[in-house]
Design an enzyme around this catalytic site. Structure first.
Site, short mmCIF file in Angstrom:
data_model
loop_
_atom_site.label_atom_id
_atom_site.label_comp_id
_atom_site.label_asym_id
_atom_site.label_seq_id
_atom_site.Cartn_x
_atom_site.Cartn_y
_atom_site.Cartn_z
N TYR A 100 12.01 -90.88 10.18
CA TYR A 100 11.71 -89.14 10.29
C TYR A 100 13.26 -87.84 8.99
O TYR A 100 14.22 -88.42 9.38
CB TYR A 100 12.21 -88.09 11.58
CG TYR A 100 10.95 -87.11 11.00
CD1 TYR A 100 10.36 -86.84 10.07
CD2 TYR A 100 11.86 -86.08 11.56
CE1 TYR A 100 9.68 -84.80 9.98
CE2 TYR A 100 11.75 -84.54 10.86
CZ TYR A 100 10.59 -84.05 10.47
OH TYR A 100 10.41 -83.23 10.82
N ASP A 107 20.09 -90.85 5.62
CA ASP A 107 19.61 -89.83 6.44
C ASP A 107 21.03 -90.16 8.19
O ASP A 107 20.09 -90.54 9.30
CB ASP A 107 19.09 -89.44 7.05
CG ASP A 107 18.29 -88.09 7.11
OD1 ASP A 107 19.09 -87.81 8.16
OD2 ASP A 107 17.15 -87.73 7.38
N LYS A 111 23.21 -80.37 12.58
CA LYS A 111 23.08 -80.28 13.67
C LYS A 111 24.59 -80.49 14.29
O LYS A 111 25.08 -79.57 14.23
CB LYS A 111 22.52 -81.83 15.07
CG LYS A 111 20.95 -81.81 14.37
CD LYS A 111 20.39 -83.08 14.84
CE LYS A 111 18.59 -83.58 14.54
NZ LYS A 111 17.80 -82.54 14.94
#
Length: 421
Positions: A141, A236, A264
């Site tokens: 994702y 990613d 994050k």
């Protein structure tokens, strides 16, 4: 006020009553919990019930909730101004710290989310290579930009298919999607389309559709093929960055990408993202080059301060401790009959199925079993992410007391599941 009452009002304001879909509890059933405060590894909902948190805001809180030093750094920054829309010294301080942990990062650009980082990195790759096609992998994702909401077609090497309404067919036509852990498909894709590819993007530790730990042979071959065909390899690392090692998955696996995206942890709980890598590729970014990308809140001083305060505390001892905790907590969960827990450091995936490396191999029965376990653990004060496809996160604040709580809860839930069988 009860969670049910709050959720009923939320349904009048937001689609599904939430600001991000998985929070709606549609996957696991029941009513979402509305939280009012958090500390360490625990939080408390609006009804006063307390939980051991194994979601940790989906990963940013590697040191725990409400860490005093991080709050102090953010407050100090706030007192000097919430946002400038201009350069600040805090951007430089965080950039220096990140470079000290990720040596291959020549140049970077701060943005406000992981989705924005990925979108921008892909545009940079296209601008650099002057190609348009992107390769991604089923089960990874990369945020909700149009080009990334694409699923695999029906053949070995095919055009992608939109995986969301509202994604134009043209975006899918420029995105090729193949399975993880499939060397044959990887080789065939580069043989057929290698000279059309601008970038190949992958989560080096796929952790958004379960924890689909890959064989390094697959990842190394991807690196080799990108080199051979002049394709920009993008890691990613929005989840794995600064989580699995100081230099993220790139350090852990010994594979260097051309570009990398982070989020994050580098915001310490504040909204932030980053993309960067080789200086020749990053030279295409405006104002140095022709690839435009901008953002009002990029490099926000409060986010920079919180991120720096977090990264400064990620010592070798913290990483060793997190890895040890990961092993302990995985072993505790595996006392549940039939439960398997793939793990990388402090990332855990409780799944009632062994050995899964591909998204299309996850069995519906395993997810249904997780859903039952989730509801029962919630009653025992243990909050797992509300989806069987999401990973659990540990933090430095998860200690022996919390582990004992979870072990007791697992015993209760295991007995309840056995009675249901």
């Amino acid at each position: 006020m009860s969670n049910d009452t709050l959720f009923q009002e939320a349904l009048t304001h937001f689609p599904g009553g939430v600001s991000s879909p998985v929070r709606a509890f549609r996957a696991v059933g029941g009513t979402p919990k509305f939280f009012r405060k958090a500390w360490g590894s625990r939080f408390e909902d609006e009804e006063g019930r307390r939980y051991v948190d194994l979601c940790m805001s989906w990963g940013p809180l590697i040191l725990g909730h409400a860490v005093p030093e991080i709050i102090s750094a953010a407050v100090e920054a706030m007192q000097e101004g919430l946002t400038f829309g201009a350069p600040s010294r805090r951007e430089l301080a965080l950039a220096r710290r990140i470079k000290s942990m990720v040596p291959f990062l020549d140049k970077m650009r701060f943005v406000s989310s992981g989705t924005e980082a990925v979108m921008s990195a892909l545009r940079a790759a296209r601008g650099y290579t002057k190609r348009e096609r992107i390769l991604k992998f089923d089960g990874c994702y990369h945020g909700h930009s149009d080009a990334m909401l694409v699923k695999a077609g029906s053949g070995l090497v095919t055009f992608g298919e939109p995986s969301s309404a509202g994604v134009p067919r043209g975006f899918a036509d420029l995105t090729t999607v193949i399975s993880l852990d499939d060397l044959e498909a990887l080789e065939a894709t580069f043989d057929k389309l290698g000279h059309e590819l601008a970038a190949a993007i992958i989560e080096p530790i796929p952790a958004n559709n379960g924890l689909l730990v890959q064989d390094t042979t697959f990842l190394r071959r991807l690196r080799e093929l990108c080199n051979a065909y002049g394709v920009v390899l993008i890691f990613d690392e929005v989840i794995s960055g600064f989580r699995v090692a100081p230099g993220g998955a790139a350090e852990l696996l010994g594979i260097t990408p051309d570009l990398v995206t982070y989020g994050k942890i580098i915001g310490g709980g504040m909204p932030v993202g980053l993309y960067g890598g080789r200086k020749d590729i990053m030279a295409v970014i405006s104002p140095d080059g022709p690839v435009y990308q901008a953002g009002t809140l990029s490099g926000n001083p409060v986010a920079m301060a919180a991120g720096l305060a977090t990264l400064e505390r990620l010592t070798p001892n913290v990483y060793r401790s997190l890895d040890q905790k990961g092993a302990q907590w995985a072993a505790a969960f595996e006392k549940m009959p039939g439960l398997h827990v793939p793990r990388v450091g402090s990332l855990l995936w409780p799944l009632f199925q062994p050995g899964v490396k591909r998204a299309d191999r996850v069995e519906s029965g395993a997810i249904a079993r997780f859903n039952k376990m989730h509801g029962l653990l919630l009653k025992e004060g243990v909050y797992l992410p509300p989806s069987g496809y999401e990973v659990a996160f540990l933090s430095a604040a998860h200690g022996d007391e919390e582990l004992a709580h979870v072990e007791r809860a697992i015993g209760v839930v295991a007995a309840a599941l056995k009675n249901e069988d």
